[in-house]
Enzyme design. Sequence first.
Site, PDB file in Angstrom:
ATOM      1  N   ASP A  11      42.043  44.750  40.060  1.00  5.78           N
ATOM      2  CA  ASP A  11      42.568  45.340  41.303  1.00  5.78           C
ATOM      3  C   ASP A  11      41.456  45.400  42.358  1.00  5.78           C
ATOM      4  O   ASP A  11      41.044  46.477  42.771  1.00  5.78           O
ATOM      5  CB  ASP A  11      43.155  46.748  41.041  1.00  5.78           C
ATOM      6  N   ASP A  16      35.407  45.483  41.122  1.00  8.79           N
ATOM      7  CA  ASP A  16      36.130  44.333  40.552  1.00  8.79           C
ATOM      8  C   ASP A  16      35.588  43.052  41.196  1.00  8.79           C
ATOM      9  O   ASP A  16      35.458  42.022  40.529  1.00  8.79           O
ATOM     10  CB  ASP A  16      37.632  44.399  40.876  1.00  8.79           C
ATOM     11  N   ASN A  41      43.357  50.131  43.027  1.00  7.90           N
ATOM     12  CA  ASN A  41      42.496  50.609  44.116  1.00  7.90           C
ATOM     13  C   ASN A  41      43.197  50.523  45.464  1.00  7.90           C
ATOM     14  O   ASN A  41      42.925  51.316  46.371  1.00  7.90           O
ATOM     15  CB  ASN A  41      41.213  49.783  44.163  1.00  7.90           C
ATOM     16  N   THR A 127      40.351  45.371  34.360  1.00  2.83           N
ATOM     17  CA  THR A 127      39.483  46.259  35.144  1.00  2.83           C
ATOM     18  C   THR A 127      40.279  47.093  36.151  1.00  2.83           C
ATOM     19  O   THR A 127      39.715  47.612  37.108  1.00  2.83           O
ATOM     20  CB  THR A 127      38.379  45.445  35.871  1.00  2.83           C
ATOM     21  N   PHE A 168      39.957  57.037  36.695  1.00  7.73           N
ATOM     22  CA  PHE A 168      40.949  56.504  37.640  1.00  7.73           C
ATOM     23  C   PHE A 168      41.965  55.533  37.017  1.00  7.73           C
ATOM     24  O   PHE A 168      43.175  55.704  37.191  1.00  7.73           O
ATOM     25  CB  PHE A 168      40.225  55.822  38.817  1.00  7.73           C
ATOM     26  N   ASN A 169      41.498  54.491  36.325  1.00 11.59           N
ATOM     27  CA  ASN A 169      42.433  53.454  35.844  1.00 11.59           C
ATOM     28  C   ASN A 169      43.463  54.027  34.868  1.00 11.59           C
ATOM     29  O   ASN A 169      44.613  53.582  34.834  1.00 11.59           O
ATOM     30  CB  ASN A 169      41.672  52.308  35.147  1.00 11.59           C
ATOM     31  N   HIS A 241      31.263  49.795  37.625  1.00 10.22           N
ATOM     32  CA  HIS A 241      32.045  49.953  36.389  1.00 10.22           C
ATOM     33  C   HIS A 241      32.568  48.633  35.813  1.00 10.22           C
ATOM     34  O   HIS A 241      32.474  48.375  34.623  1.00 10.22           O
ATOM     35  CB  HIS A 241      33.282  50.827  36.656  1.00 10.22           C
ATOM     36  N   ASP A 242      33.205  47.834  36.691  1.00 10.10           N
ATOM     37  CA  ASP A 242      34.027  46.730  36.182  1.00 10.10           C
ATOM     38  C   ASP A 242      33.232  45.542  35.654  1.00 10.10           C
ATOM     39  O   ASP A 242      33.801  44.648  35.023  1.00 10.10           O
ATOM     40  CB  ASP A 242      35.011  46.267  37.273  1.00 10.10           C
TER      41      ASP A 242
HETATM   42  C1  BDR Z   1      37.527  52.302  37.989  1.00  8.44           C
HETATM   43  O1  BDR Z   1      38.380  52.753  39.035  1.00  8.44           O
HETATM   44  C2  BDR Z   1      38.367  51.857  40.124  1.00  8.44           C
HETATM   45  O2  BDR Z   1      38.285  52.546  41.322  1.00  8.44           O
HETATM   46  C3  BDR Z   1      37.216  50.913  39.885  1.00  8.44           C
HETATM   47  O3  BDR Z   1      37.512  49.626  40.384  1.00  8.44           O
HETATM   48  C4  BDR Z   1      37.068  50.912  38.381  1.00  8.44           C
HETATM   49  O4  BDR Z   1      37.907  49.954  37.782  1.00  8.44           O
HETATM   50  C5  BDR Z   1      36.425  53.320  37.807  1.00  8.44           C
HETATM   51  O5  BDR Z   1      36.959  54.554  37.477  1.00  8.44           O
HETATM   52 CA    CA Z   2      38.924  48.173  39.087  1.00  5.92          CA
END
Ligand code: BDR
Ligand code: CA
Length: 325
Positions: A11, A16, A41, A127, A168-169, A241-242
Amino acid sequence: MEKREIILDCDPGTDDAIALAYAAAHKDELELLAITTVCGNQSVEKVTRNALNLAEFYGLDVPVAKGMDTPFTREPVYAPEVHGETGLGQSVLPAASRQAEQEHAVLFLNRLLTGLPEGKKVTIVATGPLTNIAMLLKLFPQVKKHIREIVFMGGAAMGGNVTPSAEFNIYTDPEAARVVFRSGVPLVMCGLDVTLKCTLKRQQIIKLCQSGNPVANLCGDLAGYSLENSSSKYRGEVSIHDVVPLMYLLHPDIFKVQCTILDVDCSDGPSRGTTLCDFRWWEHEEEEMDAWILMDADGARFQEELITGLYELGERIKNKKEEGM
Ligand code: BDR
Ligand code: CA
């Protein structure tokens, strides 16, 4: 190293976008078969546009298929505060000449996976929210025999980023996460326990931005946007993160893993989207502990490996352009 075939479900999203650069930098080790997009996102329209533009910018000649535009049962939750209104901060990329596939990502994935020869398996790297993957596994369970593993960024054994305990994800679509967790497909969870240690520091970002290398410049701008527009600015470093699931595939030695059983809170209460990691080996048979979770990372090696990859990809793109002149 054996070349691994992967599908990236994403996303984009600033991190990403950096993950896609990292995958492109390693195209000799990771064969990217397709990119699928999911609402996360930003809206699925925006993140699909971003995926198309990024793929072309990085020289990736792969199909991009647009997926779910809402979570399984809930309303979308976007993250403009970290990724901006377009999903890519203030970065503007040339418009791609390629269009997204006609087919919905879930149908596209089913066709791709069922079309593989008997015994062939690919890795899904996810991701974003797990909506597409859950839908795929629910509608077409026969694809499971072609999935080697799902390596995803999401969740945490401890602590969240959207709420005190949810990441978040997973928070965005906990029902989808539950379907994936219970699917029986081998899982590797790359959650906040490690991704908070996998950062770029402000000084490193400034260097990327000033480098004159096209990929380093773009990724520096993207990381810089997330750094300065989120609470990361107080830390002076921002999590990328991704990139973690991809780096885990190439350099598992950078991470410490543990086996667990995964579940997720699907309530509407304060712990919505919290991943539950059951480490109680004495309560379970060995085969029940069927998921791996990354628990620790060598942050310095992460930075070195990521930065090297971004520069290498940028050089490759520059050379190709010069050859074409
Ligand atoms: C995840 O949430 C999204 O905002 C980022 O792209 C990542 O995948 C981090 O919590
Ligand atoms: Ca992401």
